[in-house]
Design a protein around this motif. Structure first.
Motif, PDB file in Angstrom:
ATOM      1  N   UNK A  24       0.834  -1.202   0.000  1.00 20.45           N
ATOM      2  CA  UNK A  24       0.000   0.000   0.000  1.00 20.45           C
ATOM      3  C   UNK A  24       0.871   1.256   0.000  1.00 20.45           C
ATOM      4  N   UNK A  25       2.000   1.204   0.706  1.00 19.43           N
ATOM      5  CA  UNK A  25       2.922   2.345   0.676  1.00 19.43           C
ATOM      6  C   UNK A  25       3.413   2.597  -0.747  1.00 19.43           C
ATOM      7  N   UNK A  88      -1.127  12.610   2.587  1.00 20.56           N
ATOM      8  CA  UNK A  88      -2.308  13.014   3.348  1.00 20.56           C
ATOM      9  C   UNK A  88      -2.567  12.012   4.479  1.00 20.56           C
ATOM     10  N   UNK A  89      -3.133  12.462   5.611  1.00 17.56           N
ATOM     11  CA  UNK A  89      -3.365  11.557   6.738  1.00 17.56           C
ATOM     12  C   UNK A  89      -4.172  10.308   6.369  1.00 17.56           C
ATOM     13  N   UNK A  94      -4.376   4.361   5.600  1.00 15.95           N
ATOM     14  CA  UNK A  94      -4.501   3.179   4.728  1.00 15.95           C
ATOM     15  C   UNK A  94      -3.243   2.310   4.794  1.00 15.95           C
ATOM     16  N   UNK A  95      -2.076   2.961   4.786  1.00 16.49           N
ATOM     17  CA  UNK A  95      -0.810   2.230   4.866  1.00 16.49           C
ATOM     18  C   UNK A  95      -0.711   1.486   6.199  1.00 16.49           C
ATOM     19  N   UNK A  96      -1.105   2.167   7.279  1.00 14.72           N
ATOM     20  CA  UNK A  96      -1.041   1.563   8.612  1.00 14.72           C
ATOM     21  C   UNK A  96      -2.033   0.420   8.766  1.00 14.72           C
ATOM     22  N   UNK A  97      -3.240   0.593   8.213  1.00 16.99           N
ATOM     23  CA  UNK A  97      -4.261  -0.457   8.311  1.00 16.99           C
ATOM     24  C   UNK A  97      -3.904  -1.695   7.498  1.00 16.99           C
ATOM     25  N   UNK A  98      -3.116  -1.512   6.454  1.00 14.45           N
ATOM     26  CA  UNK A  98      -2.840  -2.611   5.530  1.00 14.45           C
ATOM     27  C   UNK A  98      -2.187  -3.806   6.214  1.00 14.45           C
ATOM     28  N   UNK A 301      -1.853   3.015  17.329  1.00 16.99           N
ATOM     29  CA  UNK A 301      -1.479   4.300  17.904  1.00 16.99           C
ATOM     30  C   UNK A 301      -1.189   5.332  16.837  1.00 16.99           C
ATOM     31  N   UNK A 302      -0.480   4.926  15.785  1.00 10.75           N
ATOM     32  CA  UNK A 302      -0.185   5.849  14.686  1.00 10.75           C
ATOM     33  C   UNK A 302      -1.462   6.248  13.942  1.00 10.75           C
TER      34      UNK A 302
END
Length: 349
Positions: A24-25, A88-89, A94-98, A301-302
């Motif tokens: 995703x990144x 954008x946040x 999305x990257x963190x959830x992936x 947390x992020x």
């Protein structure tokens, strides 16, 4: 070598988690500087494109190092177009959830794969009929086969038992020899215990399995439904377990560390590959959900930090970000030490 397979499986779960972040990144144009399986000294490394792929000394972990982002330095920033912090946040979320979602996806794929094809199952054929229970009063007999309950087809004893346990009224379609007929009955309500030792009401009709096994074919649609069902139910179970731990229903002595996980996986591997695969799926869900907890050092947390930025149109101050991240690492290290302490206690006892 006996514990090599569990360690390999844990490394694969982490790889799949980090793969989610990585893909995703890259899809959002973020440069991934390092993709490592394991922590510590890099034993093997190879650079392809802009990314260094590494296998590190300590296999129980892994990380994706994106440009402008660092777990060891929460204040690292980069204004470059291909950096994590320039996005954008909502893209960062999305990257963190992936990562966690990829773990849950992996569990779904395991459950669905194990459900597909011809399976030897315990059939819903009645054996013992207990006197003075609803089944006996309704006229059910040993050898009767349950075809459907409340209009829902059942192919296995497990499916039948699950529906009965949660239904206060039942309409059964029964096959007796060449005859097929319908009957209704009201199950008996009883008190029992759930996996957390709490009282729970469920329903019984007073029957036992005859012990007949048969081959049942589960197609793609059945397998997908089973995958969704098992993933959903086990996710709820893990959420419930975390909640019970926080409120004190589950004692902290039940918290296990890496040693316990490897031991349980080793025992499961001795019971056969299906048992091992089911445990891997459960651990994958566990890894995904734990990473969504709102602890600053974790993905959850992020995500909270980025939600704050979306709502208030500004990121948390560097001091707040720094100290919350330190606090998050302290919580994680505390939990790790608690798990290790409990593991040692279990081994010594």
């Amino acid at each position: 070598m006996s514990f090599f397979l569990p360690l390999l499986a844990l490394s694969f779960l982490i790889f799949f988690h980090e793969l989610g972040h990585f893909l995703v990144a890259r899809a959002f144009g973020v440069k991934v500087e390092v993709f490592s399986i394991g922590f510590g000294k890099k034993l093997l490394k190879k650079t392809y494109g802009d990314t260094e792929y590494a296998l590190s000394l300590i296999p129980l972990g892994g990380y994706v190092k994106m440009k402008g982002q660092s777990d060891s330095d929460p204040l690292e920033q980069s204004a470059d177009e291909d950096s994590y912090t320039s996005k954008a946040p909502w893209k960062r979320i999305c990257i963190l959830l992936a990562g966690p979602l990829f773990n849950i996806l992996l569990a779904f794929l395991i459950y669905a794969s194990l459900s597909y094809g011809d399976k030897q199952v315990l059939l819903p054929v009645l054996g013992e009929i207990k006197a003075d229970y609803p089944a006996s009063k309704a006229g059910l007999k040993s050898g009767d086969r349950v075809l459907s309950i409340n209009g829902e087809s059942v192919q296995t004893w497990g499916e039948m038992a699950e529906i009965i346990s949660s239904s206060s009224v039942l309409s059964l379609k029964i096959q007796r020899g060449e005859e097929t007929f319908q009957l209704s009955l009201k199950p008996k309500e009883i008190e029992g215990k759930n996996l957390f030792g709490e009282s729970k009401t469920h329903y019984v009709i007073g029957v036992g399995a005859k012990g007949e096994f048969g081959s049942v074919y589960f197609g793609v649609w059945d397998a997908l439904k089973s995958g969704v069902k098992n993933t959903y139910e086990n996710s709820l179970f893990i959420f419930e377990g975390i909640k019970k731990l926080i409120v004190g229903v589950v004692p902290t002595s039940e918290v296990g560390g890496v040693v316990s996980i490897v031991q349980v996986m080793h025992k499961a591997s001795q019971s056969g590959w299906v048992s091992f695969a089911l445990l891997v799926a459960l651990l994958s869900i566990n890894l995904g959900i734990l990473n969504l907890l709102p602890i600053p050092a974790l993905d959850g947390g992020h995500i909270i930090f980025n939600l704050y930025e979306m709502i208030f149109r500004k990121p948390p101050t560097p001091n707040v970000l720094y100290y919350l991240t330190l606090g998050g690492w302290a919580i994680l290290l505390g939990l790790m030490m608690l798990g290790l302490y409990n593991d040692i206690n279990r081994i010594l006892s």
